[in-house]
Design a protein around this motif. Structure first.
Motif, short mmCIF file in Angstrom:
data_model
loop_
_atom_site.label_atom_id
_atom_site.label_comp_id
_atom_site.label_asym_id
_atom_site.label_seq_id
_atom_site.Cartn_x
_atom_site.Cartn_y
_atom_site.Cartn_z
N LEU A 273 49.00 42.14 27.46
CA LEU A 273 48.97 43.13 28.54
C LEU A 273 47.59 43.77 28.68
O LEU A 273 47.25 44.30 29.75
CB LEU A 273 50.03 44.21 28.28
CG LEU A 273 51.49 43.77 28.43
CD1 LEU A 273 52.43 44.89 28.01
CD2 LEU A 273 51.77 43.34 29.86
N ALA A 274 46.78 43.68 27.61
CA ALA A 274 45.41 44.19 27.70
C ALA A 274 44.62 43.43 28.75
O ALA A 274 43.71 43.99 29.38
CB ALA A 274 44.73 44.09 26.33
N TYR A 275 44.96 42.16 28.96
CA TYR A 275 44.27 41.37 29.98
C TYR A 275 44.67 41.80 31.38
O TYR A 275 43.89 41.69 32.32
CB TYR A 275 44.55 39.88 29.77
CG TYR A 275 43.93 39.33 28.51
CD1 TYR A 275 42.61 38.90 28.50
CD2 TYR A 275 44.65 39.25 27.32
CE1 TYR A 275 42.03 38.40 27.34
CE2 TYR A 275 44.08 38.75 26.16
CZ TYR A 275 42.77 38.34 26.17
OH TYR A 275 42.20 37.85 25.02
N VAL A 276 45.91 42.27 31.51
CA VAL A 276 46.34 42.79 32.82
C VAL A 276 45.51 44.02 33.17
O VAL A 276 45.01 44.16 34.30
CB VAL A 276 47.84 43.13 32.79
CG1 VAL A 276 48.26 43.76 34.12
CG2 VAL A 276 48.66 41.88 32.50
N LYS A 277 45.35 44.91 32.19
CA LYS A 277 44.52 46.10 32.42
C LYS A 277 43.08 45.70 32.73
O LYS A 277 42.44 46.27 33.63
CB LYS A 277 44.55 47.01 31.19
CG LYS A 277 43.69 48.26 31.33
CD LYS A 277 43.78 49.11 30.08
CE LYS A 277 42.94 50.39 30.23
NZ LYS A 277 41.51 50.10 30.43
N ALA A 278 42.58 44.69 32.01
CA ALA A 278 41.20 44.25 32.23
C ALA A 278 41.01 43.65 33.61
O ALA A 278 39.91 43.69 34.17
CB ALA A 278 40.81 43.24 31.15
N ALA A 279 42.08 43.09 34.19
CA ALA A 279 41.96 42.45 35.50
C ALA A 279 41.87 43.44 36.64
O ALA A 279 41.29 43.13 37.70
CB ALA A 279 43.16 41.51 35.71
N LEU A 280 42.43 44.63 36.47
CA LEU A 280 42.56 45.57 37.59
C LEU A 280 41.24 45.88 38.29
O LEU A 280 41.19 45.86 39.53
CB LEU A 280 43.23 46.86 37.09
CG LEU A 280 44.68 46.71 36.61
CD1 LEU A 280 45.21 48.04 36.09
CD2 LEU A 280 45.56 46.17 37.72
N PRO A 281 40.14 46.15 37.57
CA PRO A 281 38.91 46.49 38.29
C PRO A 281 38.32 45.32 39.09
O PRO A 281 37.46 45.54 39.95
CB PRO A 281 37.95 46.88 37.15
CG PRO A 281 38.82 47.19 35.99
CD PRO A 281 39.99 46.28 36.12
N HIS A 282 38.78 44.10 38.83
CA HIS A 282 38.16 42.93 39.46
C HIS A 282 39.01 42.36 40.60
O HIS A 282 38.58 41.42 41.27
CB HIS A 282 37.94 41.83 38.42
CG HIS A 282 37.12 42.27 37.25
ND1 HIS A 282 35.74 42.38 37.31
CD2 HIS A 282 37.47 42.63 35.99
CE1 HIS A 282 35.28 42.79 36.13
NE2 HIS A 282 36.31 42.95 35.32
N LEU A 283 40.20 42.94 40.82
CA LEU A 283 41.10 42.36 41.81
C LEU A 283 40.52 42.35 43.21
O LEU A 283 40.75 41.41 43.98
CB LEU A 283 42.44 43.12 41.81
CG LEU A 283 43.31 42.96 40.56
CD1 LEU A 283 44.56 43.83 40.68
CD2 LEU A 283 43.71 41.49 40.37
N LEU A 284 39.82 43.38 43.57
CA LEU A 284 39.28 43.50 44.93
C LEU A 284 37.78 43.25 44.97
O LEU A 284 37.10 43.63 45.94
CB LEU A 284 39.60 44.88 45.50
CG LEU A 284 41.10 45.22 45.57
CD1 LEU A 284 41.31 46.60 46.14
CD2 LEU A 284 41.85 44.18 46.40
N GLY A 285 37.24 42.61 43.94
CA GLY A 285 35.82 42.30 43.91
C GLY A 285 35.47 41.22 44.92
O GLY A 285 36.34 40.57 45.52
N PRO A 286 34.18 40.98 45.14
CA PRO A 286 33.77 39.97 46.13
C PRO A 286 34.12 38.55 45.67
O PRO A 286 34.13 38.25 44.47
CB PRO A 286 32.25 40.16 46.22
CG PRO A 286 31.86 40.77 44.91
CD PRO A 286 33.02 41.64 44.50
N LYS A 287 34.42 37.71 46.66
CA LYS A 287 34.66 36.30 46.35
C LYS A 287 33.33 35.60 46.09
O LYS A 287 32.25 36.13 46.36
CB LYS A 287 35.36 35.60 47.52
CG LYS A 287 36.72 36.14 47.88
CD LYS A 287 37.31 35.31 49.01
CE LYS A 287 38.66 35.84 49.45
NZ LYS A 287 39.28 35.00 50.50
N MET A 288 33.44 34.39 45.57
CA MET A 288 32.25 33.56 45.44
C MET A 288 32.37 32.36 46.39
O MET A 288 33.47 31.91 46.71
CB MET A 288 32.06 33.07 44.00
CG MET A 288 33.18 32.19 43.47
SD MET A 288 32.89 31.70 41.76
CE MET A 288 34.42 30.82 41.39
#
Length: 420
Positions: A273-288
């Motif tokens: 679940l720590a990875y779920v928390k780690a993912a949150l700031p990157h969900l709306l980041g720019p695409k590549m």
């Protein structure tokens, strides 16, 4: 004129001529009969010779078959002897990561008892360090002639040990004590039973799996234009080739791993679940924006993506399955290109799809609703990926740094692994 005398003379001439003719015919008939008899004898002689030659050929064929069988048996014996000669016979060596939240005293005792029960020498334990996370220890184990090298740690320790063992006759055993333990999960090992894991590591059957390799070329110094807007503390990935046993990726997945590594204490407390928390700031980041080239001569394909992953195994953290067909023993990698639209709705759609994959169900399109998340998977044996901006890169959860270009390939059946 005496016609009677003339008729008598003519009759005598005709009779003589007839007699001569009959004699000639009889002589010719006798010659023909003799030639026929001679030809018949010749044919019989040739027939006998052909039969003798046929029998000789059959005997020679049987002799050759017996000879080939003897060669095969001899070759198999030599191969078996060579295999036994090459197969390491030393003690088991355990390469373990002491930073993991595990009861290593219990594991050492469990493994020692399993070794004693199997009439094997007590295993040797080697500790990883910050400077050497498993590579040097595994090389030392090979020099000792270890019969098996057991990785006791997380996915990173398993990867490091497996990289050194690739191409050798020494199998990889596992005592997984990490957060994901993804290779063991994908191979169906009994993670809930340390005792059974110890027995398998010491005495289990060997199977061969593929090894993926991710290569990073020499890179120029990054410019501000190369760095994504949401990136912090950007460092270049070290050029070279790095093995992976489960998956490797560039983009969102590597960003999650980097953020999770910064909160190692949280990982030990709440697990994946720590990875779920780690993912949150990157969900709306720019695409590549990326150019993907597969095979040796294919034309590059331009794609927008959140992440691009090369899969040797399909199951990810939390039981999510990115691709049901990924098989670490089939000689292929699966290249997964993941993209989302419409913000969090897109991510919800991705979660829906990988969740259905995890249940063994094929994701279906909801009638009247366009998919907001896309997972496009392609079977490959090699690929090259070039991105418009530098992106984080990971192999089996180990973050290598940022790069704008990577390539990946598969090394078929290159690693022996102990399984049940």
């Amino acid at each position: 004129m005496d016609w009677a005398l003339l008729a008598a003379i003519l009759g005598i001439v005709v009779a003589v001529y007839a007699a001569v003719t009959v004699a000639r015919l009889n002589a010719r008939t006798e010659n023909l009969a003799r030639q026929i008899d001679e030809n018949r004898a010749t044919i019989q002689e040739l027939t006998q010779k052909l039969e003798d030659q046929r029998q000789n050929l059959a005997d020679q064929r049987q002799s050759l078959e017996r000879h080939d069988e003897a060669i095969d048996r001899h070759g198999a014996a030599l191969a078996s002897a060579g295999s036994e000669h090459q197969k390491p016979t030393g003690p088991a060596v355990v390469v373990y990561n002491p930073t993991k939240n595990a009861d290593f005293d219990y594991l050492k005792g469990t493994l020692a008892r399993a070794a004693k029960d199997a009439d094997l020498p007590e295993p040797i334990w080697m500790e990883t360090t910050e400077d050497d996370p498993g590579f040097g220890q595994t090389r030392e184990a090979l020099e000792l002639g270890a019969s098996v090298v057991i990785a006791a740690g997380g996915d990173g320790t398993v990867r490091n040990v497996g990289e050194v063992l690739t191409g050798t006759a020494t199998p990889l055993g596992m005592l997984p004590v990490g957060t994901g333990n993804l290779l063991a999960r994908n191979l169906g090992l009994p993670l809930s039973s340390p005792r059974r894991m110890a027995v398998i590591a010491l005495t289990g059957q060997d199977t061969k799996i593929d090894v993926g390799w991710l290569a990073i070329p020499e890179q120029a110094q990054l410019t501000p234009a190369d760095i994504p807007d949401d990136a912090e503390d950007v460092t270049l990935a070290t050029p070279g080739e790095h093995a992976f046993l489960v998956n490797a990726g560039i983009g969102f997945d590597a960003a999650i791993m980097a953020s999770a590594d910064e909160e190692s204490d949280l990982k030990s407390k709440i697990g994946w679940l720590a990875y779920v928390k780690a993912a949150l700031p990157h969900l709306l980041g720019p695409k590549m924006r990326a150019k993907v080239t597969t095979g040796k001569s294919a034309q590059p394909l331009s794609v927008d993506a959140r992440t691009i992953m090369a899969l040797n195994c399909g199951e990810l953290l939390g039981g999510f399955v990115l691709d049901q067909h990924a098989d670490p023993g089939d000689g292929w990698l699966e290249l997964a290109v993941l993209d989302t639209r419409r913000g969090l709705i897109g991510w919800a759609d991705v979660v829906r799809q990988v969740g259905l994959n995890g249940l063994g169900l094929a994701p279906v399109k909801i009638p009247g609703i366009d998919n907001s998340g896309e997972i496009n998977v392609h079977r490959i044996n090699q690929a090259r990926i070039e991105t418009n901006t530098a992106q984080p890169v990971q192999v089996d959860g180990d973050v290598l740094g940022y790069a704008r270009e990577i390539s990946t390939r598969v090394d078929e059946a290159a690693l022996r692994v102990r399984v049940g």
